[in-house]
Motif scaffolding. Structure first.
Motif, short mmCIF file in Angstrom:
data_model
loop_
_atom_site.label_atom_id
_atom_site.label_comp_id
_atom_site.label_asym_id
_atom_site.label_seq_id
_atom_site.Cartn_x
_atom_site.Cartn_y
_atom_site.Cartn_z
N PRO A 17 -17.42 -99.24 20.27
CA PRO A 17 -16.61 -100.44 20.49
C PRO A 17 -15.12 -100.18 20.34
O PRO A 17 -14.68 -99.37 19.52
N LEU A 18 -14.35 -100.90 21.12
CA LEU A 18 -12.89 -100.86 21.04
C LEU A 18 -12.44 -101.90 20.02
O LEU A 18 -12.75 -103.09 20.15
N VAL A 19 -11.72 -101.45 19.00
CA VAL A 19 -11.31 -102.33 17.91
C VAL A 19 -9.79 -102.43 17.87
O VAL A 19 -9.09 -101.42 17.75
N HIS A 20 -9.32 -103.64 17.97
CA HIS A 20 -7.89 -103.94 17.96
C HIS A 20 -7.50 -104.29 16.53
O HIS A 20 -8.06 -105.23 15.94
N CYS A 21 -6.56 -103.56 15.97
CA CYS A 21 -6.18 -103.74 14.57
C CYS A 21 -4.73 -104.18 14.46
O CYS A 21 -3.82 -103.46 14.87
N LEU A 22 -4.52 -105.37 13.92
CA LEU A 22 -3.20 -105.77 13.45
C LEU A 22 -3.26 -105.63 11.94
O LEU A 22 -3.74 -106.52 11.22
N THR A 23 -2.81 -104.49 11.46
CA THR A 23 -3.03 -104.16 10.06
C THR A 23 -1.75 -103.67 9.42
O THR A 23 -0.71 -103.52 10.09
N ASN A 24 -1.81 -103.40 8.14
CA ASN A 24 -0.58 -103.07 7.43
C ASN A 24 -0.16 -101.62 7.66
O ASN A 24 -0.98 -100.75 7.95
N THR A 25 1.13 -101.40 7.54
CA THR A 25 1.69 -100.10 7.89
C THR A 25 1.23 -98.99 6.96
O THR A 25 1.25 -97.81 7.34
N VAL B 296 -10.84 -93.62 10.35
CA VAL B 296 -12.15 -94.16 10.00
C VAL B 296 -12.86 -94.68 11.24
O VAL B 296 -14.06 -94.43 11.45
N LEU B 297 -12.16 -95.42 12.07
CA LEU B 297 -12.79 -95.95 13.28
C LEU B 297 -13.30 -94.82 14.17
O LEU B 297 -14.41 -94.89 14.72
N LEU B 298 -12.52 -93.79 14.32
CA LEU B 298 -12.99 -92.66 15.12
C LEU B 298 -14.21 -92.00 14.48
O LEU B 298 -15.15 -91.60 15.17
N ALA B 299 -14.21 -91.89 13.15
CA ALA B 299 -15.33 -91.25 12.46
C ALA B 299 -16.62 -92.03 12.63
O ALA B 299 -17.69 -91.44 12.74
N VAL B 300 -16.54 -93.36 12.67
CA VAL B 300 -17.76 -94.16 12.79
C VAL B 300 -18.15 -94.43 14.24
O VAL B 300 -19.06 -95.19 14.51
N ARG B 301 -17.43 -93.79 15.17
CA ARG B 301 -17.74 -93.85 16.61
C ARG B 301 -17.16 -95.09 17.30
O ARG B 301 -17.69 -95.55 18.31
N ALA B 302 -16.07 -95.61 16.76
CA ALA B 302 -15.36 -96.71 17.42
C ALA B 302 -14.04 -96.17 17.97
O ALA B 302 -13.62 -95.06 17.65
N ALA B 303 -13.40 -96.97 18.81
CA ALA B 303 -12.11 -96.60 19.40
C ALA B 303 -11.03 -97.51 18.85
O ALA B 303 -11.10 -98.73 19.01
N PRO B 304 -10.01 -96.96 18.17
CA PRO B 304 -8.98 -97.80 17.57
C PRO B 304 -7.82 -98.08 18.52
O PRO B 304 -7.47 -97.27 19.38
N ALA B 305 -7.22 -99.26 18.36
CA ALA B 305 -5.98 -99.62 19.04
C ALA B 305 -5.18 -100.50 18.10
O ALA B 305 -5.76 -101.29 17.34
N MET B 306 -3.87 -100.37 18.12
CA MET B 306 -3.02 -101.12 17.20
C MET B 306 -1.84 -101.71 17.95
O MET B 306 -0.72 -101.24 17.86
N VAL B 307 -2.12 -102.73 18.71
CA VAL B 307 -1.12 -103.39 19.55
C VAL B 307 -0.63 -104.63 18.82
O VAL B 307 -1.36 -105.61 18.70
N ASP B 308 0.59 -104.60 18.30
CA ASP B 308 1.03 -105.72 17.48
C ASP B 308 2.26 -106.44 18.02
O ASP B 308 2.83 -107.30 17.32
N HIS B 309 2.68 -106.14 19.23
CA HIS B 309 3.77 -106.90 19.82
C HIS B 309 3.28 -108.33 20.09
O HIS B 309 2.18 -108.52 20.62
N PRO B 310 4.06 -109.35 19.75
CA PRO B 310 3.58 -110.73 19.90
C PRO B 310 3.14 -111.10 21.31
O PRO B 310 2.26 -111.94 21.49
N GLN B 311 3.76 -110.49 22.33
CA GLN B 311 3.37 -110.81 23.69
C GLN B 311 2.13 -110.04 24.14
O GLN B 311 1.35 -110.51 24.97
N GLU B 312 1.92 -108.85 23.58
CA GLU B 312 0.80 -108.02 24.01
C GLU B 312 -0.46 -108.21 23.17
O GLU B 312 -1.57 -108.06 23.68
#
Length: 280
Positions: A22-30, A39-55
């Motif tokens: 699964p593709l997981v979108h993370c708005l998380t702390n720096t 961790v997401l890669l290790a458990v077989r997920a795909a990470p993304a961290m898109v935090d621009h308010p428009q995107e």
């Protein structure tokens, strides 16, 4: 698929995670972005961290799962987080709220309440954060809980009932509460509390398993329980060989990568009741 017992459902949830990437979108702390991605890669997920308010809302609507973690909220995230949560909800995508350090702080506390109104699929936090989010406490000492898991079970039950979310309380043992179930999970090792990002990345893994099981006969409760069991089991494995916290962090990530679903069950203990209770 047979899903008669919590253990079988837990195993099937982890199997789905490994199969579906699964593709997981993370708005998380720096502080925890890298370990969360690892961790997401290790458990077989795909990470993304898109935090621009428009995107962020655009991405949240197409990702398999969304994590919102209020650990280091920047002004742009105060805008992006509710927009992403709303987009995920409207698109039928599961999302997880991790209300880090909620309580008396003047920005994240009202932000967390705004996010709570946007119907998270799951809420994952320590005992003091759960109490504060439920209106039954003022939070802990920063990210550290000042309350025990047992002391906030009533607040967790009320929060699950009011929000419709699965509520996971992390502590010396984990308790997962939903409308008709309470599960007590005993797992892990004390060194998990001394390594950065183990709790925050757990929220991301919850989002991953929720995304992997969406549309199946497995429930959000099953998914959240499976994520907690996987993290705890990996902690148990890592502690067997790690002499200190530095080597533990590496060994824990390795264990997340190598643990197969059926092995997780042998490393944790589950206690299940049919309805939320004030005592485990």
């Amino acid at each position: 698929m047979t899903t008669r017992t919590p253990g079988i459902r837990l195993q099937h949830s982890l199997e789905a995670l490994r199969e579906r990437n699964p593709l997981v979108h993370c708005l998380t702390n720096t502080v925890v972005q890298q370990i969360t991605a690892d961790v997401l890669l290790a458990v077989r997920a795909a990470p993304a961290m898109v935090d621009h308010p428009q995107e962020a809302p655009v991405f949240a609507a197409v990702a398999d799962g969304l994590l919102i973690n209020t650990g280091t909220v920047a002004p742009s995230q105060v805008t992006a987080m509710p927009a992403a949560a709303r987009a995920a909800r409207d698109a039928g995508r599961p999302w997880v709220l991790d209300p880090v350090a909620v309580g008396s702080l003047p920005v994240r506390t009202p932000l967390a309440q705004e996010l709570l109104a946007l119907e998270p699929t799951a809420i994952r936090a320590n005992a003091s954060e759960i109490a504060a989010l439920a209106g039954a406490g003022v939070g802990g000492r920063g990210v550290d809980s000042l309350d025990s898991v047992d002391a906030v079970l009533g607040a967790a039950r009320d929060l699950a009932r009011r929000s419709g979310a699965v509520v996971a309380v992390s502590g010396e043992r984990d308790v997962i509460v939903s409308a008709d179930r309470t599960t007590v999970l005993t797992s892990g090792d004390a060194m998990l509390t001394r390594v950065i990002g183990t709790g925050c990345s757990l929220g991301a893994t919850c989002a991953a398993v929720l995304g992997a099981t969406r549309g199946s006969t497995l429930t959000p409760h099953d998914a959240v329980l499976a994520a907690h069991a996987l993290h705890g089991a990996a902690g148990t494995i890592a502690a067997r060989t790690a002499p200190g916290v530095g080597s533990f962090a590496v060994a824990w990530l390795d264990a997340l990568d190598t643990l197969v679903p059926e092995a997780v069950l042998a490393l944790v203990r589950l206690e299940e009741t049919s309805a939320p209770t004030d005592a485990a």
